[in-house]
Design an enzyme around this catalytic site. Structure first.
Site, PDB file in Angstrom:
ATOM      1  N   LYS A  27       0.833  -1.198   0.000  1.00  0.00           N
ATOM      2  CA  LYS A  27       0.000   0.000   0.000  1.00  0.00           C
ATOM      3  C   LYS A  27       0.874   1.257   0.000  1.00  0.00           C
ATOM      4  O   LYS A  27       0.662   2.169  -0.804  1.00  0.00           O
ATOM      5  CB  LYS A  27      -0.929  -0.011   1.226  1.00  0.00           C
ATOM      6  CG  LYS A  27      -1.989   1.089   1.195  1.00  0.00           C
ATOM      7  CD  LYS A  27      -2.807   1.149   2.500  1.00  0.00           C
ATOM      8  CE  LYS A  27      -3.759  -0.006   2.655  1.00  0.00           C
ATOM      9  NZ  LYS A  27      -5.012   0.153   1.890  1.00  0.00           N
ATOM     10  N   ARG A  97      -3.390   2.829   8.539  1.00  0.00           N
ATOM     11  CA  ARG A  97      -3.642   1.519   7.929  1.00  0.00           C
ATOM     12  C   ARG A  97      -2.376   0.672   7.890  1.00  0.00           C
ATOM     13  O   ARG A  97      -1.284   1.179   7.690  1.00  0.00           O
ATOM     14  CB  ARG A  97      -4.103   1.689   6.477  1.00  0.00           C
ATOM     15  CG  ARG A  97      -5.431   2.360   6.290  1.00  0.00           C
ATOM     16  CD  ARG A  97      -5.634   2.621   4.798  1.00  0.00           C
ATOM     17  NE  ARG A  97      -6.675   3.603   4.563  1.00  0.00           N
ATOM     18  CZ  ARG A  97      -7.927   3.296   4.210  1.00  0.00           C
ATOM     19  NH1 ARG A  97      -8.271   2.041   4.063  1.00  0.00           N
ATOM     20  NH2 ARG A  97      -8.813   4.243   4.010  1.00  0.00           N
ATOM     21  N   GLY A 106      -7.649  -7.424   4.815  1.00  0.00           N
ATOM     22  CA  GLY A 106      -8.517  -7.526   5.981  1.00  0.00           C
ATOM     23  C   GLY A 106      -7.923  -8.271   7.154  1.00  0.00           C
ATOM     24  O   GLY A 106      -8.572  -8.462   8.171  1.00  0.00           O
ATOM     25  N   MET A 108      -5.133  -7.473   8.911  1.00  0.00           N
ATOM     26  CA  MET A 108      -4.572  -6.632   9.967  1.00  0.00           C
ATOM     27  C   MET A 108      -5.481  -5.440  10.212  1.00  0.00           C
ATOM     28  O   MET A 108      -6.535  -5.307   9.593  1.00  0.00           O
ATOM     29  CB  MET A 108      -3.158  -6.222   9.592  1.00  0.00           C
ATOM     30  CG  MET A 108      -2.202  -7.403   9.679  1.00  0.00           C
ATOM     31  SD  MET A 108      -0.539  -6.959   9.182  1.00  0.00           S
ATOM     32  CE  MET A 108      -0.759  -6.559   7.476  1.00  0.00           C
ATOM     33  N   ARG A 355      -2.499  -1.391  -6.530  1.00  0.00           N
ATOM     34  CA  ARG A 355      -1.591  -2.527  -6.355  1.00  0.00           C
ATOM     35  C   ARG A 355      -1.927  -3.553  -7.423  1.00  0.00           C
ATOM     36  O   ARG A 355      -3.024  -3.526  -7.998  1.00  0.00           O
ATOM     37  CB  ARG A 355      -1.740  -3.139  -4.962  1.00  0.00           C
ATOM     38  CG  ARG A 355      -3.097  -3.728  -4.703  1.00  0.00           C
ATOM     39  CD  ARG A 355      -3.186  -4.297  -3.287  1.00  0.00           C
ATOM     40  NE  ARG A 355      -4.537  -4.792  -3.020  1.00  0.00           N
ATOM     41  CZ  ARG A 355      -5.011  -5.042  -1.802  1.00  0.00           C
ATOM     42  NH1 ARG A 355      -4.270  -4.801  -0.739  1.00  0.00           N
ATOM     43  NH2 ARG A 355      -6.226  -5.519  -1.628  1.00  0.00           N
ATOM     44  N   HIS A 477     -14.244 -10.570   1.311  1.00  0.00           N
ATOM     45  CA  HIS A 477     -13.260 -11.486   1.879  1.00  0.00           C
ATOM     46  C   HIS A 477     -13.363 -12.878   1.265  1.00  0.00           C
ATOM     47  O   HIS A 477     -12.367 -13.476   0.845  1.00  0.00           O
ATOM     48  CB  HIS A 477     -13.451 -11.562   3.402  1.00  0.00           C
ATOM     49  CG  HIS A 477     -12.559 -12.552   4.065  1.00  0.00           C
ATOM     50  ND1 HIS A 477     -12.953 -13.849   4.342  1.00  0.00           N
ATOM     51  CD2 HIS A 477     -11.277 -12.449   4.467  1.00  0.00           C
ATOM     52  CE1 HIS A 477     -11.955 -14.490   4.905  1.00  0.00           C
ATOM     53  NE2 HIS A 477     -10.918 -13.668   5.002  1.00  0.00           N
ATOM     54  N   SER A 801      18.984 -38.588  -7.272  1.00  0.00           N
ATOM     55  CA  SER A 801      17.669 -37.976  -7.175  1.00  0.00           C
ATOM     56  C   SER A 801      17.411 -37.707  -5.703  1.00  0.00           C
ATOM     57  O   SER A 801      17.423 -38.631  -4.888  1.00  0.00           O
ATOM     58  CB  SER A 801      16.614 -38.902  -7.757  1.00  0.00           C
ATOM     59  OG  SER A 801      15.350 -38.288  -7.689  1.00  0.00           O
ATOM     60  N   CYS A 868      12.912 -35.803  -6.511  1.00  0.00           N
ATOM     61  CA  CYS A 868      11.677 -36.543  -6.768  1.00  0.00           C
ATOM     62  C   CYS A 868      10.767 -36.585  -5.558  1.00  0.00           C
ATOM     63  O   CYS A 868       9.810 -37.328  -5.528  1.00  0.00           O
ATOM     64  CB  CYS A 868      11.979 -37.942  -7.287  1.00  0.00           C
ATOM     65  SG  CYS A 868      12.786 -38.993  -6.082  1.00  0.00           S
ATOM     66  N   TYR A 888      16.826 -31.481 -13.037  1.00  0.00           N
ATOM     67  CA  TYR A 888      15.376 -31.578 -13.227  1.00  0.00           C
ATOM     68  C   TYR A 888      14.653 -31.679 -11.892  1.00  0.00           C
ATOM     69  O   TYR A 888      15.261 -31.958 -10.863  1.00  0.00           O
ATOM     70  CB  TYR A 888      15.013 -32.779 -14.111  1.00  0.00           C
ATOM     71  CG  TYR A 888      15.286 -34.115 -13.463  1.00  0.00           C
ATOM     72  CD1 TYR A 888      14.331 -34.722 -12.640  1.00  0.00           C
ATOM     73  CD2 TYR A 888      16.486 -34.783 -13.678  1.00  0.00           C
ATOM     74  CE1 TYR A 888      14.582 -35.931 -12.031  1.00  0.00           C
ATOM     75  CE2 TYR A 888      16.747 -35.996 -13.074  1.00  0.00           C
ATOM     76  CZ  TYR A 888      15.791 -36.568 -12.244  1.00  0.00           C
ATOM     77  OH  TYR A 888      16.038 -37.758 -11.637  1.00  0.00           O
TER      78      TYR A 888
END
Lengths: 914, 914
Positions: A27, A97, A106, A108, A355, A477, A801, A868, A888
């Site tokens: 914000k 805020r 919502g 905090m 945002r 919400h 792996s 894996c 991988y």
């Protein structure tokens, strides 16, 4: 702390900017950037997240110099607006805020209208010329401040909010039903009653001094970083506890000063479908919280054919035009769909937030591909933009169009609301989050039905198949949570009446009780009575179902385009964990470049096979085992052949038998007695054999390659099955690349011996068959010792792996099966940031991945290295795997699109979307 | 391989020397050194251990150049003795013997008289002038070679050796009963029968070519490095598999050419008592193997009053004198007690071996202290000389002199043999190693009774309380094994008649069956019928029993002297693991400088306390737990106070509750039903609660600091108990240094929070008591993650203690409870060199010790670091701990003397004694 603590913004300039999210929160960074762009932003200042961290570490102490910096910030704002904070005449008021690096809507706390007291309220009354407004603002402030800062709450969940109670009484005294029917004098009396309530309940007077109020609010916002809702949210979204929140102190503007005022929220594109149109909601004559809280169903910003005359476009055309321009400018500036908050005060538009907007997976795909076509971003930015997780949302099932039509024809359409979350859900109605958890724990599919949801409901929402609310808009919400979790959700279903007391809902003359079946179509917002069977999504049908080529512009085509971009950018290979030919085919369809893990034991649990396995286990000697292994050999050979065919030349990693043998045996007396005759044993003998195989910590017992060392005939049989299958398929003209993986190796010598066995069997098979098949032998690295001794182990391994599930268990000394009881507490208390079985524990287990890889390659530079464990499909873990230089990742087939995008994001060096 | 493969010795010179044990093996190094000293050594050459390693790695291939080197070696020997290998006239014969770096008596293979064939045997007959001798040598050679090289064995254990059978037949044909009664012609016929047997059983003719014989023998010796006996021996003595054996090829000399010949073995001091006297045995007219094998009871070397006329001193006084001189010279040269082998060939003395002699712990202490007094060595050398393990042998129990006298008076003395192993043992008679293992597994104390033992019996010897043999001398297999293991042993008890068939032994007109009780006095060699209760040894009585100051020259005084030397040289601190004041006092008596581990849970298992613990566990909430903890607090406080008093100012490390809570609860239905009422619960509820606490892998479950995180009231109570006790004892004027240790930490945050709790409780206690006590807070490092994250953890820890038991379990993924089934197989197969729970796995777990220590100290340079697993009392692990730079090791009190000596040896940089 020598760094800047307070960042000012407003008047066409700002100390920070859009890039400073880490320090200013989302914000604060957005406000600073808008101010720099010269947009109409009420001036203010942001207290940085670093102050939050200091505040937390130092037990609620602020860093030196904060006082002065805040005073300087106030002075600048006063100069810009020409009013004074705390002044009796025309007082400056502040909103205070929260605003963290990642959006936590919502979760905090916020305090509005701060600075009012018995003196300044009179000043506000005079300057606004609206005494009713002033005391309404004061009333709201007292209630909000008492709740957030003074923690004056209802004594129990069942008790009504005490301020609400006083309000109800006031209305009753005046004989009116709406807040707006109360007059200034009523509200003035009410404010005094509120102040009295605070005095009675807290034992102290409500703070009159605006600066005391301000510091109270600042502290409360910082503390709210650790309230239970925020903790739960952070846990769900893997937001680190040490990020902290910033505090934004900003001059108040009012959307509730009359008919020329309004407040609203908007997205620059449709956050559900991704369509390119300004999509928003507003409330005339209201304060911002009224929209976000979802307590009043708001009006659309743009003209809607079915509801003429109610849009901002129609009621305030000039302001609307100005807002459309600003929205477009912000989207172009940030190159992304924006989530905006604004207030219109007496005809003047003020921007309160911009945002990056949260969006469904569907919308993310559409927006990203559209923006590339629009030339707004390139494919790199598009990939960075799509949350990898969203790729799986599009594989979520939907209802068949024909079934939907039939349900409508049968009159089962209960109501239509706003489509707030993707996919289709069918389940049984429950009305409370706790019930949702309890039913889900029993395996019941549930739909959580609420008037509206609040952060307390998040746990229940998570386990529900779908969410339905009678109130709230697309920005409520419920909608936000559902959208991000890829969960079917319908909100603002006004036709629905929910009665918690009787546990019933009514709509369209029908009544449903707790436990009745309900179906939600997240795509259209329609709610149906009864059970409906979801079918595969368009993407699944096109990619996996073999429906053929996707239509240009269709979501399936866009999905494929995104995956193609990902494949072009990623360096990491992707493989799948698959145990059957069917799974293998699905994996190939979803982009698998090979199989990273075939668990041979899964094949043994099938009914017709487990008997052979059991006979093998209870055999008294190697000869007996060899005999019992013969039928298993044939079964395994045919399984492997099927997988090799499905993978059509791609490498297939097959792990030799891993689990403790007693997993294959029954443990109840009755089952043992039933089994014994078929094994030619007495129940007593079998019971004894099973008991002898029992272990106090089977995870650390006779399993993995230890089985193959003690019973070499098992490894030999499996090697033979793999290689005979490979020969068979190769003779069909299909290339075959088996990779035989020895599990749970801790010592180089274990692997050397198992490999010797495999190689010997291979030579025998090749001689028998008169042909050779290229194959590799490698190992799982799933013990800390294996990672530490990787240099020696790599002498005998052609590939590694990382079995990150077991490696996590041993490195942390944490059994996945047993951690349920305390792991959640650890995460809730912030000892762990996240579940280490979901996202790799980078600080600990990650070190071993790094060590194992680099040491393994020090011996064998061309060592193939992958993951894996289930972490292979987790985006954060994939980013780490990329960084460590793995070759991988391997994951379940449905996670492959996630893995491909995450791998590309890792290669592009993108931050995780926030 | 570019290094030298073959090392020659003889003729007053040698390629190698005494320092080259690693390459030449003990025997080869000793022969080389003796040759250099000009001692009469038959010339020969040693093939190095490096060749063995190459041979093993390359699947039985020899390195290039070995052929030529061996030929060169043969040529030199031929030159020195003036005879030719393989020559028909006066042939040179070789012995081929194994010889590893560490002595492994009788474990590997040997071939004597090599080079004989149908042609050379005639040459030998001519040159020796003794046809009978020549064919006897040939007969022995064929049988030995067939056994060792051709692996022609008896078909089963029950079958008689086939060569023995032929010999028996030959004797029967001649109507004689002794081998020596056979004449040359008989033996010649017998040799032909032997050759025929070989041809029939192996399908090939016995090799005639002496060079083929030589290479066959060399290969067999190398292979014998991995025979089952050698493997078992290496496992027992922690000898690394990669050391390998050397092969010694040496010109034969003959102790069996007639009455002017002999062969024998000797120690330069008494290996049982350490007394300073030449101690040895010999056989006239015999080959060396006859003495070592223990099949004939040999005669003493020095004059013995009770057996006049039979000693070497009397029968060959000149040779004896020469031998005494050489023995003394060798002891002076090597500065150590020597174990010698010699042969007298026609009056000429030949030295065949010198090496450091194995000795009992008692002898080691005596010899070391004597040699220091004699000025032969300094205290450093003395310490290096004493096997650290031996320090515990002297704590072994003995029989009371009064009880021994009474047993004699009662006529229970069965027989007297040679005292071959220290201490006293009582147990039940078994006759087979397998039976010993089976009985011992049932918890029965057993005495293994054999005619003689062989390497196959080692496993049974290990589990027996004591060993008794009817044959064999002080150098027999049984004696050697028992002495090194510190096991009570009586050998050569000729009065004993053992009948395996009927499982009975008879002596002195008494008969004992399997299962009858027998007692051995290892100190005197006496064997008694019936059970006797051993009492503490002299050392124990003096040091622990508080008998006061040791008499000068007594073994207790010598023991203390050795410990004092150790303390002067060691850098590592030594602490004890002790849970009670009694154990603490014993620990102080044995030199503990503190307590390294007090396990608080052991206190809870006592009958009167477990109820309170159980009430705490089943309490429904924190309040209930706190209430149940109150009585436990009082008990713990008094326990801790007792320990603090006993330790009198030394630091005491106390670990907070560690084991899973269900360990405190019963698991049988009956026990649950019995317990429930006392806890105010129904049996069903209690059963459910216990089941809920059950874990599938408790080792990795809710235990350690996880308990303290979930139930902070437990940690708080324990901190309070420790600190209240500390205050109490400090007020008595005794210094107190508690060190509170948090177990199973994996994350820094766990420790930070537990520490916060402890510190808060400490402040409260100090405020209540009005005084402060210095205390430390630290942690166990027992998870791989903890070691890897040690830098962060050290921020909150004032000390680390490596919990090497658990660290081994998690690093290797190996449950100690479950590994029994396969760990032994791993060790037998050489996958593991030793039990990682006994000796630290240096390659794996050792890395984590190193990482944990260095990273911890990178954060906190003065971090105190120790080991408190069972490895803390293991010499090899202690050497490693020293090398890593730990501050202390902690072990069970009885292991303290071992730890002190091992720590000194580590500091002195000594190799492990071998």
């Amino acid at each position: 702390m020598s760094q800047r603590l307070v960042f000012r913004f407003g008047g066409g300039t700002a100390d920070g900017g859009g890039a400073d999210k880490a320090l200013l929160g989302g914000k604060g960074a957005g406000l600073a950037e808008m101010a720099r762009l010269g947009l109409p932003v009420p001036p203010g200042f942001t207290i940085s997240t670093a102050v939050c961290s200091h505040f937390e570490r130092q037990g609620g102490q602020y860093p030196a110099g904060l006082d002065e910096a805040v005073e300087a910030g106030i002075a600048v704002v006063e100069g810009q607006v020409g009013r004074c904070f705390g002044a009796a005449a025309d007082p400056l008021l502040f909103s205070v805020r929260s605003g963290a690096r990642a959006s936590m809507p919502g979760m905090m706390d916020t305090v509005l209208n701060l600075g009012l007291n018995l003196e300044t309220v009179e000043g506000l009354a005079r300057s606004s010329g609206n005494r009713r407004f002033a005391f309404d603002a004061y009333r709201r402030f007292i209630a909000m401040y008492a709740d957030v800062v003074l923690e004056l709450k209802a004594a129990s969940k069942r008790e009504q909010d005490p301020f609400e109670l006083l309000l109800e009484e006031a209305k009753a005294r005046r004989g009116v039903s709406l807040d707006t029917e109360l007059e200034a004098a009523d509200l003035e009396t009410l404010c005094l009653a509120y102040l009295d309530l605070v005095r009675r309940r807290t034992g102290a007077a409500f703070p009159e001094d605006p600066r005391a109020q301000l510091w109270g609010a600042i502290g409360a916002v910082f503390r709210s970083w650790n309230n239970p809702r925020a903790l739960e949210y952070r846990r769900m979204y893997h937001i680190p506890a040490d990020w902290g929140t910033a505090v934004n102190v900003q001059a108040m503007v009012f959307g509730n000063l009359g008919a020329d005022c309004a407040t609203g929220v908007a997205f620059t594109r449709d956050p559900a479908s991704g369509e390119r149109r300004l999509f928003g909601e507003f409330l005339p004559d209201a304060q911002g919280e009224d929209v976000v809280a979802g307590t009043r169903t708001p009006q659309p910003i743009s003209k809607v054919a079915e509801r003429p005359g109610i849009s901002l476009e129609e009621t305030m055309p000039d302001t609307y035009g100005q807002f459309v321009d600003l929205a477009a400018r912000l989207e172009r500036h940030f190159h992304d769909m924006q989530d905006l908050e604004f207030t219109v005060e007496r005809g003047k538009l003020w921007m309160l937030q911009t945002r990056a907007g949260k969006r469904t997976g569907l919308a993310a795909i559409r927006i990203a591909t559209d923006m590339v076509d629009e030339g707004l971003i390139d494919d790199r930015a598009a990939l960075r933009r799509i949350e990898a997780e969203a790729m799986e949302h599009l594989l979520a099932p939907v209802f068949d169009v024909a079934e939907l039509r039939m349900a409508e024809a049968e009159g089962r359409l209960l109501a239509t609301g706003l489509p707030a979350g993707p996919g289709a859900a069918t389940g049984r109605v429950v009305f409370h989050a706790d019930d949702a958890k309890a039913w889900a724990a029993r395996g019941e599919p549930v739909i959580l039905v609420r008037v509206e949801t609040s952060p307390e409901d998040v746990g229940g929402m998570e386990v529900a198949r779908g969410i339905l609310t009678s109130r709230g808009g697309m920005t409520s919400h419920a909608a936000l949570v559902a959208r991000q979790r890829g969960k079917p959700c319908v909100v603002g279903c006004a036709a629905l009446s929910v009665d918690y007391e009787s546990a019933r809902l009514t709509a369209a003359g029908r009544e449903l009780a707790e436990g009745d079946w309900l179906s939600l179509d997240g795509a259209t917002g329609r709610v149906f009575v009864g059970e409906m069977v979801p079918r595969p999504s368009e993407v699944v049908e096109t990619l996996i179902g073999g429906r053929g080529v996707a239509e240009p512009g269709s979501i399936a085509a866009r999905y494929q385009r995104v995956l193609a971009w990902a494949d072009a950018h990623r360096r990491l290979g992707v493989r799948a964990n698959a145990d059957t030919p069917e799974q293998s085919l699905e994996a190939v369809a979803l982009g698998a470049e090979g199989i990273g893990l075939t668990r041979t034991e899964h094949m043994f649990f099938q009914d017709d096979r487990i008997d052979a396995m059991r006979r093998m286990i209870v055999a008294p000697d190697a000869e007996g085992r060899r005999k019992s292994l013969a039928p298993i050999l044939a079964m395994q050979r045919s399984d492997f052949a099927g997988i090799f065919r499905a993978m059509a030349g791609r490498p297939v990693t097959i792990r030799t038998l891993d689990p403790p043998l007693h997993e294959f045996l029954p443990h109840e007396d009755e089952a043992i007695a039933a089994l014994a005759p078929s094994l030619g044993m007495s129940a007593e003998d079998l019971g004894r054999r099973i008991a002898a195989l029992g272990e106090s910590n089977p995870m650390l017992g006779l399993r993995g390659c230890r089985l193959g060392i003690i019973y070499p005939e098992i490894t030999a049989m499996q090697a033979r099955a793999i290689l005979e299958a490979a020969c068979e398929v190769q003779q069909e003209g299909i290339a075959v690349h088996p990779e035989i993986m020895i599990p749970l190796v801790g010592h180089p010598e274990e692997l050397r011996r198992q490999r010797e066995l495999v190689d010997a069997e291979a030579e025998t098979v090749f001689a028998e068959q008169g042909l050779r098949v290229p194959y590799l032998v490698g190992t799982m690295i799933e013990l800390p010792r294996a990672a530490l001794c990787a240099a020696a182990i790599a002498q005998h391994a052609e590939f590694f792996s990382f079995g990150t599930n077991d490696l996590t268990q041993t490195t942390m000394g944490l059994s996945r099966d047993d951690a349920g009881g305390f792991l959640q507490t650890y995460i809730d208390q912030g000892i762990l940031q996240q579940d280490p079985f979901q996202t790799l524990d980078i600080d600990g287990v990650g070190q071993l991945l790094d060590i194992g890889t680099s040491r393994g390659r020090s011996t064998r530079p061309d060592l193939k290295v992958g993951i894996c464990g289930e972490h292979g499909g987790d985006p954060a873990s994939i980013v780490f795997a990329h960084g460590v230089g793995l070759d991988y990742v391997s994951c379940s087939p449905r996670r492959l699109p996630v893995a491909r995008v995450a791998a590309a994001q890792a290669a592009l060096g993108a931050d995780q979307a926030d």
